[in-house]
Scaffold this motif. Structure first.
Motif, PDB file in Angstrom:
ATOM      1  N   ARG A 151       0.741  -1.357  -0.190  1.00 12.84           N
ATOM      2  CA  ARG A 151      -0.006   0.146  -0.007  1.00 12.84           C
ATOM      3  C   ARG A 151       1.004   1.093   0.054  1.00 12.84           C
ATOM      4  NH1 ARG A 151      -5.182   1.356   2.686  1.00 12.84           N
ATOM      5  NH2 ARG A 151      -4.839   3.877   2.917  1.00 12.84           N
ATOM      6  N   LEU A 185      -5.180  -3.332   1.862  1.00 15.84           N
ATOM      7  CA  LEU A 185      -6.097  -2.577   2.305  1.00 15.84           C
ATOM      8  C   LEU A 185      -5.778  -1.568   0.722  1.00 15.84           C
ATOM      9  CD1 LEU A 185      -7.757  -2.638   5.560  1.00 15.84           C
ATOM     10  CD2 LEU A 185      -9.184  -3.460   3.775  1.00 15.84           C
ATOM     11  N   ASP A 236      -9.780  -1.625  -0.724  1.00 18.71           N
ATOM     12  CA  ASP A 236      -9.241  -0.428   0.517  1.00 18.71           C
ATOM     13  C   ASP A 236     -10.867   0.253   0.673  1.00 18.71           C
ATOM     14  OD1 ASP A 236      -8.357   1.745   1.924  1.00 18.71           O
ATOM     15  OD2 ASP A 236      -9.386   3.121  -0.057  1.00 18.71           O
ATOM     16  N   GLY A 253      -4.164  -1.361   6.635  1.00 21.00           N
ATOM     17  CA  GLY A 253      -4.006  -0.344   5.608  1.00 21.00           C
ATOM     18  C   GLY A 253      -2.974   1.018   6.223  1.00 21.00           C
TER      19      GLY A 253
END
Length: 784
Positions: free
Chosen positions: A596, A619, A624, A638
């Motif tokens: 990410r 995520l 996400d 995340g």
């Protein structure tokens, strides 16, 4: 020496079967199961041997077999049904959004360097091309006027094979044009269309091939023709070649040549959609047309072009945003600048990230963004990342006002859904699921699909995946002259009762294909549990120049060759659309673990999820916004770390935890020995999730309503009365630029002390602003 000519002699289709020729030459068949079955039932084994390519197939079917079909009432009835559907969906336009009797607007011109429509048409490399293919299919299904523009590659993207050490090798076989559903495009007089595109070294001659995708024509440019020297013929040789000079010429050809091709065929699109920065030179072709043929000034043309351009960026990874050095570009821009009486330096500045840096390279994404008022990323997170990434192009604006939106990608469900699931959808969701998958009544019916039937359909798809994996593996081993022992072993790889994890994508470093291998002993423990068997199927290609990506493949292959892992991990060579269908339909879990926030979207997860394959991902990208505990699992929370090594270590442990504590126990939780009810409930949640929000039909409606309609209206207004409005905008901007320096804020005040505020407090602010030469209706004052 006499010239040698090649002739392709195929059986002659009897009159009763003549429609099969029409069907073979339109890729509409490839997302309609009845049409696919029509071909298959002629000669099932031969259909598979020919790679599901109708034109290659009919080159080998015997005349005797075709004659016998004319006496087969069942086949003729089947053919008649497919023909009726084809004519309704392709030849007859719907009233659609434009209303009864309304004049159909000029189509949107969609420019893409690759198109992934079917495995038999190798004009794609991966996700970007498949997204473009799904875009065309949904436009056809929804009858949104659209025309595609691309290149006809004589070799296409490379074919992958591995050597004994597991190192990726590349092969570039010729695309058999006589077995592709393309035909030369002709001009109004009936002659094959041919025109010139200027490069620094001279003019390249270009011909145009037409490829039909349902209602949507795609025009493919080709420089591999006799009048051209070898350097020009190679322009349309390979997709994503490592040769930078050829890459530049390909993108010039796509933008400049694509626009000229449309004009030569009589198209006058009001809206142009650039799919990634590869197509950004299109704006220069439009500029040349408006200045030289419509007689507008450069400044007036630059008021029109951005307001009628749509630009989609697909990657936040710097390497994915292509740049070209000035010394490579300037000779080509000089040719265009001469035609426009324009300094090449000004053209170059439109694509320079920071034009005040005189040696800066031209970046295609920047050129696309500067030349389009309608710009978007391909997921909600990617939109935020892109606004932050490109905020320096709008240095005076707050980040949330950067004019870069998002339209989350979607998938064309009929193209990726297994036949068994499609039959279930027809039976329990009703026919509306094909054209209106997100309707509430359609979504409500997903829960009604009997658990046993959904699980049985999934087990059938899983069996097909295992069979395909064994067949592909055996071909791999035989090609490397493996021992009979190894070949016998690969025939028995994978178990039908094991939890099967699929991982298939481009092997780029940020996609972290080897995240699962960071703790080898822990992974071995997971895969060696005989009570809860787990197995993994890998597939994917690294770019020929990406040795780092090739090393990831080699590491997986070496790990899989360890004696205790040999039947539990397989790597399938030469990933393509056909192999992708097996994987997204037959896996139990789809694993996606990009770092990410470097994944823009990741549509493979949507393709798996609509088949009830449960998504397990960091995520990032679409997950996400798409993650829900009722449809899959999240790896981590995340987070994004500056230290990539630390991030990989943390998230690898999170991945092991999710597998051990959630995924595996859920899969093997079976009060009823036949059906894992909790798992099937998640499968239904997964299907509901994709059908509600992540289809290409929803995506196309968004593009049409938010971008295409608005740009179409802008085009009509700006070009009316000899582009009078465009001239007015030029004058307005000049006056605003001249007057802006005289504007000043003399004072401002609040009606209370604002140094100590609480949520919900209200206060009034007044400001004294001296406008200079500006009028009050031209100024908006904001509190920031």
């Amino acid at each position: 020496m006499h010239k040698v000519r090649l002739y392709n002699v195929a059986p002659s289709l009897p009159d009763k079967l003549r429609f099969l020729e029409t069907l073979s030459n339109n890729l509409w068949w490839c997302w309609h199961p009845d049409a696919i079955e029509l071909f298959r039932r002629i000669e099932p084994e031969l259909w598979d041997e020919c790679g599901h390519n109708p034109l290659a197939f009919f080159g080998q079917v015997t005349q005797k077999r075709l004659e016998s079909l004319c006496e087969d009432d069942g086949f003729l009835s089947h053919l008649g049904g497919v023909r009726e559907t084809f004519e309704n969906e392709v030849l007859h336009h719907r009233n659609g959004r434009h209303g009864e009797g309304a004049e159909r607007p000029q189509p949107v011109a969609y420019f893409s360097l690759e198109y992934g429509i079917h495995e038999s048409v190798r004009l794609y490399s991966g996700g970007l091309g498949c997204l473009a293919g799904d875009h065309l299919k949904s436009a056809s299904d929804l009858d949104i006027p659209l025309v595609g523009v691309g290149l006809l590659y004589r070799q296409g993207y490379f074919r992958q094979y591995l050597n004994d050490d597991g190192w990726q090798q590349e092969a570039y076989p010729e695309n058999p044009v006589h077995h592709l559903p393309v035909r030369k495009q002709c001009d109004a007089s009936g002659r094959e269309l041919e025109f010139g595109v200027p490069f620094a070294e001279g003019e390249a001659r270009v011909c145009v091939w037409r490829l039909d995708v349902g209602r949507v024509p795609v025009y493919l440019l080709d420089t591999n023709i006799d009048p051209n020297p070898e350097a020009f013929r190679r322009i349309t040789g390979q997709l994503y070649t490592a040769d930078r000079d050829i890459r530049l010429r390909q993108e010039l050809l796509l933008g400049l040549g694509g626009f000229r091709a449309l004009r030569a065929m009589g198209y006058e699109p009001a809206v142009y959609h650039m799919n990634e920065g590869h197509a950004a030179f299109l704006s220069l072709a439009r500029l040349e047309h408006l200045v030289r043929e419509r007689g507008l000034s450069v400044d007036a043309a630059l008021e029109i072009i951005p307001r009628t351009n749509v630009f989609t960026t697909h990657t936040p990874v710097p390497a994915g945003n292509e740049t070209f050095p000035q010394d490579m570009l300037k000779p080509h821009l000089a040719v265009l600048g001469k035609a426009l009486d324009l300094d090449p330096a000004r053209i170059l500045a439109w694509g320079q990230p920071r034009p005040k840096e005189p040696q800066a390279e031209l970046m295609m994404t920047v050129l696309g963004l500067r030349m389009a008022h309608f710009s978007n990323g391909v997921s909600r997170l990617h939109g935020r990342v892109a606004r932050r990434m490109w905020s320096y192009l709008w240095p005076t604006r707050p980040e949330d006002e950067i004019p870069l939106n998002h339209v989350t990608n979607g998938i064309h469900v009929p193209s990726w859904l297994s036949n068994d699931n499609a039959a279930l959808f027809d039976r329990y969701l009703g026919p509306e699921w094909r054209d209106r998958p997100g309707e509430k009544k359609v979504l409500a019916r997903i829960a009604r699909i009997p658990d046993e039937e959904l699980w049985r359909a999934h087990e059938t798809a899983k069996a097909r995946l295992i069979r395909a994996a064994r067949e592909v593996g055996e071909r791999q081993y035989r090609a490397r002259n493996a021992s009979l022992t190894d070949i016998a072993e690969i025939r028995n790889v994978l178990r039908h009762d094991a939890l099967t994890i699929g991982f298939a994508r481009r092997f780029a470093s940020y996609k972290r294909a080897t995240l699962l291998l960071m703790d080898p002993e822990r992974l071995k423990a997971i895969l060696s549990d005989e009570k809860h068997p787990v197995q993994i199927v890998f597939a994917g290609k690294a770019h020929p120049s990406d040795n780092g990506g090739k090393e990831l493949i080699r590491r997986i292959v070496h790990f899989a060759r360890q004696p205790e892992m040999r039947r539990k991990i397989v790597f399938l060579e030469d990933y393509n659309i056909r192999l992708a269908r097996y994987l997204v339909q037959g896996s139990d879990v789809w694993l996606n673990n990009p770092r990410r926030p470097e994944e823009a979207s990741g549509t493979s997860g949507m393709k798996a999820a609509v088949n009830g394959v449960l998504h397990c991902s960091t995520l990032d990208g679409w997950w996400d916004e798409g993650y829900t505990a009722e449809a899959g699992w999240a790896i981590g929370r995340g987070e994004a770390f500056d230290n990539h090594e630390y991030q990989d270590k943390v998230e690898s442990q999170a991945l092991y935890n999710v597998l051990e504590n959630e995924v595996i126990p859920c899969f093997f939780d079976r009060a009823d020995e036949r059906v894992p009810q909790k798992w099937v409930a998640l499968m239904k949640g997964s299907i509901h999730n994709v059908m509600a929000s992540y289809t290409s039909h929803r995506m196309m409606w968004e593009y049409d309503r938010r971008f295409y309609d608005v740009a179409r209206s802008e085009s009509e207004a700006l070009l009316a009365d000899d582009a009078a409005k465009a001239g007015t905008l030029v004058a307005q901007h000049r006056r605003l630029d001249a007057s802006w320096g005289k504007l000043r804020i003399a004072s401002f005040a609040a009606d209370r002390d604002i140094s100590d505020l609480h949520v919900g407090d209200r206060f009034a602010v007044t400001a004294t602003v001296h406008l200079g030469d500006l009028g009050p209706d031209e100024v908006d004052v904001q509190v920031y």
